[in-house]
Structure formats: structure tokens, C-alpha cells
Scaffold this motif. Structure first.
Motif, PDB file in Angstrom:
ATOM      1  N   LYS A 160      58.482  46.757  40.498  1.00 47.36           N
ATOM      2  CA  LYS A 160      59.344  46.679  39.318  1.00 47.36           C
ATOM      3  C   LYS A 160      58.597  47.010  38.036  1.00 47.36           C
ATOM      4  CE  LYS A 160      62.711  45.021  41.777  1.00 47.36           C
ATOM      5  NZ  LYS A 160      63.769  45.859  42.236  1.00 47.36           N
ATOM      6  N   CYS A 161      57.269  46.970  38.085  1.00 49.00           N
ATOM      7  CA  CYS A 161      56.454  47.235  36.897  1.00 49.00           C
ATOM      8  C   CYS A 161      55.170  47.942  37.342  1.00 49.00           C
ATOM      9  CB  CYS A 161      56.147  45.924  36.184  1.00 49.00           C
ATOM     10  SG  CYS A 161      55.221  46.128  34.661  1.00 49.00           S
ATOM     11  N   GLU A 162      55.213  49.263  37.393  1.00 48.92           N
ATOM     12  CA  GLU A 162      54.095  50.033  37.937  1.00 48.92           C
ATOM     13  C   GLU A 162      52.819  49.866  37.124  1.00 48.92           C
ATOM     14  OE1 GLU A 162      55.169  54.080  38.660  1.00 48.92           O
ATOM     15  OE2 GLU A 162      57.068  53.485  39.560  1.00 48.92           O
ATOM     16  N   CYS A 163      52.934  49.814  35.815  1.00 55.51           N
ATOM     17  CA  CYS A 163      51.751  49.648  34.966  1.00 55.51           C
ATOM     18  C   CYS A 163      51.057  48.330  35.284  1.00 55.51           C
ATOM     19  CB  CYS A 163      52.167  49.687  33.502  1.00 55.51           C
ATOM     20  SG  CYS A 163      50.856  49.266  32.334  1.00 55.51           S
ATOM     21  N   TYR A 164      51.822  47.281  35.415  1.00 59.87           N
ATOM     22  CA  TYR A 164      51.310  45.944  35.714  1.00 59.87           C
ATOM     23  C   TYR A 164      50.546  45.954  37.037  1.00 59.87           C
ATOM     24  CZ  TYR A 164      51.679  40.769  35.832  1.00 59.87           C
ATOM     25  OH  TYR A 164      51.425  39.423  35.850  1.00 59.87           O
ATOM     26  N   ALA A 165      51.080  46.678  38.017  1.00 56.79           N
ATOM     27  CA  ALA A 165      50.464  46.728  39.337  1.00 56.79           C
ATOM     28  C   ALA A 165      49.224  47.611  39.366  1.00 56.79           C
ATOM     29  CB  ALA A 165      51.475  47.251  40.357  1.00 56.79           C
ATOM     30  N   SER A 166      49.115  48.562  38.442  1.00 58.72           N
ATOM     31  CA  SER A 166      48.008  49.519  38.496  1.00 58.72           C
ATOM     32  C   SER A 166      46.739  49.030  37.808  1.00 58.72           C
ATOM     33  CB  SER A 166      48.436  50.850  37.872  1.00 58.72           C
ATOM     34  OG  SER A 166      48.659  50.687  36.485  1.00 58.72           O
ATOM     35  N   LEU A 167      46.816  47.981  37.004  1.00 59.88           N
ATOM     36  CA  LEU A 167      45.623  47.484  36.317  1.00 59.88           C
ATOM     37  C   LEU A 167      44.714  46.771  37.306  1.00 59.88           C
ATOM     38  CD1 LEU A 167      47.210  46.080  33.049  1.00 59.88           C
ATOM     39  CD2 LEU A 167      46.018  48.237  33.352  1.00 59.88           C
ATOM     40  N   THR A 168      43.429  47.138  37.285  1.00 61.11           N
ATOM     41  CA  THR A 168      42.467  46.542  38.217  1.00 61.11           C
ATOM     42  C   THR A 168      41.242  46.029  37.473  1.00 61.11           C
ATOM     43  OG1 THR A 168      41.439  48.686  38.625  1.00 61.11           O
ATOM     44  CG2 THR A 168      43.172  48.004  40.145  1.00 61.11           C
ATOM     45  N   THR A 169      40.493  45.153  38.134  1.00 66.61           N
ATOM     46  CA  THR A 169      39.234  44.654  37.588  1.00 66.61           C
ATOM     47  C   THR A 169      38.129  45.665  37.860  1.00 66.61           C
ATOM     48  OG1 THR A 169      38.645  43.526  39.630  1.00 66.61           O
ATOM     49  CG2 THR A 169      39.956  42.261  38.043  1.00 66.61           C
ATOM     50  N   HIS A 170      36.914  45.370  37.386  1.00 66.63           N
ATOM     51  CA  HIS A 170      35.781  46.251  37.659  1.00 66.63           C
ATOM     52  C   HIS A 170      35.479  46.320  39.152  1.00 66.63           C
ATOM     53  CE1 HIS A 170      34.794  46.967  33.491  1.00 66.63           C
ATOM     54  NE2 HIS A 170      34.883  45.683  33.244  1.00 66.63           N
ATOM     55  N   GLY A 171      35.839  45.291  39.881  1.00 59.42           N
ATOM     56  CA  GLY A 171      35.607  45.260  41.316  1.00 59.42           C
ATOM     57  C   GLY A 171      36.692  45.956  42.132  1.00 59.42           C
ATOM     58  N   GLY A 172      37.731  46.466  41.465  1.00 54.78           N
ATOM     59  CA  GLY A 172      38.796  47.175  42.163  1.00 54.78           C
ATOM     60  C   GLY A 172      39.943  46.294  42.625  1.00 54.78           C
TER      61      GLY A 172
END
Length: 98
Positions: free
Chosen positions: A81-93
Motif C-alpha cells: 500500500k506504500c511502496e516508498c515506506y517498504a523500500s527504505l532500508t538500513t545500512h545492513g539492508g
């Protein structure tokens, strides 16, 4: 003299048309939902209400919400429902957003 009046009139009409197009674009963006502002505090409170670590969840959710202007519904999942929200990752992936 007549050329300068015609030039000024055409410039004025061009500016008026640009203003109308910009206003229409802003209205269509808020109708589609991708440019409207949301209340990140209440959206993240609903998202993190069942979390075992609510402070961490609120902090991460708030960061993601401010960047994406959306929070998926429910307390877990629904990332489609929120692609941007799902695409954010940490430095560890790993996923940054709860």
C-alpha cells in the motif's frame, strides 16, 4: 506601440494560464493521494500500538512517514500500500520501517 501592448497582453495571458495549470496540478495531486500531508503521529501510533518496542517503532515509523508521507494500514505488513515506506532500508539492508 501596438507591438508592446500586444507583447504585454500575451505575457499576462501566459502567466494567467500557468497559474491555472499549477492550481489544477496541485488539486489533482491531493485527490490522487500522493502529495497530501498526513498526520504521522497518529498514523504511527496506530501502526505501532501492538509493538513490543513502541519507542523504537514510533521513531522509525516517524522517520519513514516524514519521508514518504504514507504509512501502511494495520499494525504489520501491507507494504504494498506504500511502496516508498517498504523500500527504505538500513545500512545492513534490512527494512527500516516497521
Amino acid at each position: 506601440m501596438a507591438i508592446s501592448k500586444a507583447l504585454i497582453a500575451s505575457l499576462f495571458i501566459s502567466l494567467l494560464v500557468l497559474q491555472l495549470v499549477q492550481a489544477d496540478l496541485e488539486n489533482s495531486q491531493t485527490k490522487d493521494g500522493y502529495a497530501k500531508k498526513i498526520d504521522c503521529g497518529s498514523a504511527c501510533q496506530a501502526r505501532c500500538r501492538l509493538s513490543r518496542r513502541p519507542n523504537l517503532c514510533h521513531r522509525a515509523c516517524g522517520t519513514c512517514c516524514s519521508r514518504c508521507q504514507c504509512v501502511p494500514p494495520g499494525t504489520y505488513g501491507n507494504y504494498d500500500k506504500c511502496e516508498c515506506y517498504a523500500s527504505l532500508t538500513t545500512h545492513g539492508g534490512r527494512r527500516k520501517c516497521p
